[in-house]
Design a protein around this motif. Structure first.
Motif, PDB file in Angstrom:
ATOM      1  N   GLU A  53     -46.550  40.843  21.050  1.00 38.35           N
ATOM      2  CA  GLU A  53     -45.723  42.018  20.812  1.00 38.35           C
ATOM      3  C   GLU A  53     -45.402  42.116  19.253  1.00 38.35           C
ATOM      4  OE1 GLU A  53     -44.884  44.858  22.958  1.00 38.35           O
ATOM      5  OE2 GLU A  53     -46.607  44.011  23.659  1.00 38.35           O
ATOM      6  N   LEU A  54     -44.975  40.979  18.676  1.00 43.50           N
ATOM      7  CA  LEU A  54     -44.702  40.823  17.298  1.00 43.50           C
ATOM      8  C   LEU A  54     -46.002  41.213  16.228  1.00 43.50           C
ATOM      9  CD1 LEU A  54     -42.653  39.843  14.797  1.00 43.50           C
ATOM     10  CD2 LEU A  54     -43.966  37.688  15.178  1.00 43.50           C
ATOM     11  N   GLN A  55     -47.332  40.662  16.570  1.00 41.67           N
ATOM     12  CA  GLN A  55     -48.452  40.825  16.037  1.00 41.67           C
ATOM     13  C   GLN A  55     -48.880  42.347  16.042  1.00 41.67           C
ATOM     14  OE1 GLN A  55     -50.768  37.627  17.800  1.00 41.67           O
ATOM     15  NE2 GLN A  55     -51.167  36.908  15.733  1.00 41.67           N
ATOM     16  N   ARG A  56     -48.334  43.050  16.942  1.00 39.24           N
ATOM     17  CA  ARG A  56     -48.642  44.457  17.061  1.00 39.24           C
ATOM     18  C   ARG A  56     -48.008  45.331  15.787  1.00 39.24           C
ATOM     19  NH1 ARG A  56     -48.232  46.379  23.043  1.00 39.24           N
ATOM     20  NH2 ARG A  56     -48.279  48.517  22.136  1.00 39.24           N
ATOM     21  N   THR A  57     -46.991  44.658  15.014  1.00 39.33           N
ATOM     22  CA  THR A  57     -46.198  45.648  14.357  1.00 39.33           C
ATOM     23  C   THR A  57     -46.227  44.755  12.822  1.00 39.33           C
ATOM     24  OG1 THR A  57     -44.130  44.636  15.156  1.00 39.33           O
ATOM     25  CG2 THR A  57     -44.779  46.732  15.902  1.00 39.33           C
ATOM     26  N   THR A  58     -46.435  43.487  12.877  1.00 37.68           N
ATOM     27  CA  THR A  58     -46.264  42.596  11.842  1.00 37.68           C
ATOM     28  C   THR A  58     -47.463  41.871  11.754  1.00 37.68           C
ATOM     29  OG1 THR A  58     -43.903  42.634  12.739  1.00 37.68           O
ATOM     30  CG2 THR A  58     -44.780  40.970  10.516  1.00 37.68           C
ATOM     31  N   ARG A  59     -47.829  41.611  10.322  1.00 41.92           N
ATOM     32  CA  ARG A  59     -49.074  40.836   9.962  1.00 41.92           C
ATOM     33  C   ARG A  59     -48.428  39.289  10.074  1.00 41.92           C
ATOM     34  NH1 ARG A  59     -54.085  41.012   7.790  1.00 41.92           N
ATOM     35  NH2 ARG A  59     -54.671  39.157   6.346  1.00 41.92           N
ATOM     36  N   VAL A  60     -48.769  38.898  10.899  1.00 47.05           N
ATOM     37  CA  VAL A  60     -48.529  37.284  11.170  1.00 47.05           C
ATOM     38  C   VAL A  60     -49.430  36.425  11.819  1.00 47.05           C
ATOM     39  CG1 VAL A  60     -47.143  37.690  13.347  1.00 47.05           C
ATOM     40  CG2 VAL A  60     -46.706  35.739  11.997  1.00 47.05           C
ATOM     41  N   SER A  61     -49.856  35.485  11.228  1.00 50.96           N
ATOM     42  CA  SER A  61     -50.767  34.694  11.995  1.00 50.96           C
ATOM     43  C   SER A  61     -50.143  33.393  12.857  1.00 50.96           C
ATOM     44  CB  SER A  61     -51.719  33.736  10.763  1.00 50.96           C
ATOM     45  OG  SER A  61     -50.796  32.983   9.971  1.00 50.96           O
ATOM     46  N   VAL A  62     -50.676  32.892  13.774  1.00 51.71           N
ATOM     47  CA  VAL A  62     -49.837  32.190  14.826  1.00 51.71           C
ATOM     48  C   VAL A  62     -50.797  30.950  15.204  1.00 51.71           C
ATOM     49  CG1 VAL A  62     -49.049  32.088  17.226  1.00 51.71           C
ATOM     50  CG2 VAL A  62     -48.835  34.303  15.763  1.00 51.71           C
ATOM     51  N   GLU A  63     -50.255  29.660  15.198  1.00 48.99           N
ATOM     52  CA  GLU A  63     -50.816  28.612  15.865  1.00 48.99           C
ATOM     53  C   GLU A  63     -49.772  27.979  16.871  1.00 48.99           C
ATOM     54  OE1 GLU A  63     -50.958  24.873  13.737  1.00 48.99           O
ATOM     55  OE2 GLU A  63     -49.910  25.901  11.995  1.00 48.99           O
ATOM     56  N   VAL A  64     -50.631  27.292  18.007  1.00 53.68           N
ATOM     57  CA  VAL A  64     -49.610  26.484  18.982  1.00 53.68           C
ATOM     58  C   VAL A  64     -49.799  25.099  18.802  1.00 53.68           C
ATOM     59  CG1 VAL A  64     -49.719  26.170  21.320  1.00 53.68           C
ATOM     60  CG2 VAL A  64     -50.346  28.350  20.605  1.00 53.68           C
ATOM     61  N   ARG A  65     -48.845  24.335  18.450  1.00 53.32           N
ATOM     62  CA  ARG A  65     -48.710  22.854  18.233  1.00 53.32           C
ATOM     63  C   ARG A  65     -48.294  22.332  19.655  1.00 53.32           C
ATOM     64  NH1 ARG A  65     -49.733  20.047  13.074  1.00 53.32           N
ATOM     65  NH2 ARG A  65     -50.338  21.691  11.704  1.00 53.32           N
ATOM     66  N   PHE A  66     -49.211  21.548  20.291  1.00 56.72           N
ATOM     67  CA  PHE A  66     -48.846  21.224  21.544  1.00 56.72           C
ATOM     68  C   PHE A  66     -48.644  19.567  21.888  1.00 56.72           C
ATOM     69  CE2 PHE A  66     -53.690  21.163  21.135  1.00 56.72           C
ATOM     70  CZ  PHE A  66     -54.044  20.253  21.780  1.00 56.72           C
ATOM     71  N   THR A  67     -48.112  19.050  22.883  1.00 55.31           N
ATOM     72  CA  THR A  67     -48.219  17.692  23.106  1.00 55.31           C
ATOM     73  C   THR A  67     -48.719  17.754  24.788  1.00 55.31           C
ATOM     74  OG1 THR A  67     -46.012  17.619  24.025  1.00 55.31           O
ATOM     75  CG2 THR A  67     -46.450  16.863  21.622  1.00 55.31           C
ATOM     76  N   GLY A  68     -49.391  16.677  25.022  1.00 59.36           N
ATOM     77  CA  GLY A  68     -50.003  16.646  26.580  1.00 59.36           C
ATOM     78  C   GLY A  68     -51.298  17.446  26.724  1.00 59.36           C
TER      79      GLY A  68
END
Length: 205
Positions: A53-68
């Motif tokens: 939803e944020l990315q629909r109004t704001t230019r922002v890249s996203v990454e997921v840092r995971f364990t398991g």
């Protein structure tokens, strides 16, 4: 593999693959192995929805840092349209600092880290956090349990992630204390509840 670079505004999501028995272990006594893992799965998916939803109004890249799990399991769960990276070794502070350094080294200018334990975190709060980060060195989202659900920085600052007893009620206070000693300009978001322990559970979620 497609080359990937963060935008000036970059969001990092810390989460865990929802493996029963290793996920939300403090909730297992009341929810069981599968129930605790399912709650974590639900909260992570809710967080991803808010981020999109944020990315629909704001230019922002996203990454997921995971364990398991592994990359394939994460992609099968949350989709192929996200960037995934293992959190790696070390305590929470070391893992967060590493992810920040990586993003800033790739020319991000404002970086925010969030977890997935906070059902009330929404796209509006994330929008506010990035706006505040344009004028403040540090943005924090305090959690009711004494930790924080969001931290945003304009550059990596190692002191904020060292000598902190993670998972305790002193995390937020200690972080603010360090920031004040460093003369950082700070902005605080609204206080929200994390769901980590049986007493955090509420019938509406």
């Amino acid at each position: 593999m497609i080359s990937w670079k963060p935008s000036k505004q970059h969001l990092i999501i810390f989460t865990r693959y929802p493996e029963p028995g290793t996920t939300k272990t403090r909730l297992i006594p009341v929810l069981g192995d599968v129930g605790a893992a399912n709650l974590h799965k639900q909260m992570t998916e809710h967080t991803i929805f808010q981020v999109k939803e944020l990315q629909r109004t704001t230019r922002v890249s996203v990454e997921v840092r995971f364990t398991g799990g592994n990359l394939e399991k994460m992609q099968n769960w949350l989709g192929n349209d996200l960037k995934y990276q293992s959190q790696g070794k070390g305590d929470l502070g070391a893992r967060m600092e590493r992810s920040l350094i990586n993003a800033f080294n790739q020319k991000a200018e404002r970086v925010i880290i969030i977890g997935t334990d906070c059902p009330d975190l929404n796209s509006q709060i994330l929008t506010t956090a990035f706006e505040e980060l344009k004028v403040c060195n540090l943005v924090l989202g305090p959690a009711l349990d004494g930790g924080y659900y969001l931290i945003g920085l304009q550059q990596p600052i190692a002191e904020l992630f060292t000598n902190i007893s993670w998972g305790t009620a002193q995390v937020f206070v200690k972080t603010v204390e360090i920031a004040q000693k460093l003369n950082l300009s700070m902005s605080y978001l609204q206080t929200l509840a994390d769901i980590d322990r049986p007493e955090d559970l509420n019938p509406t979620f």
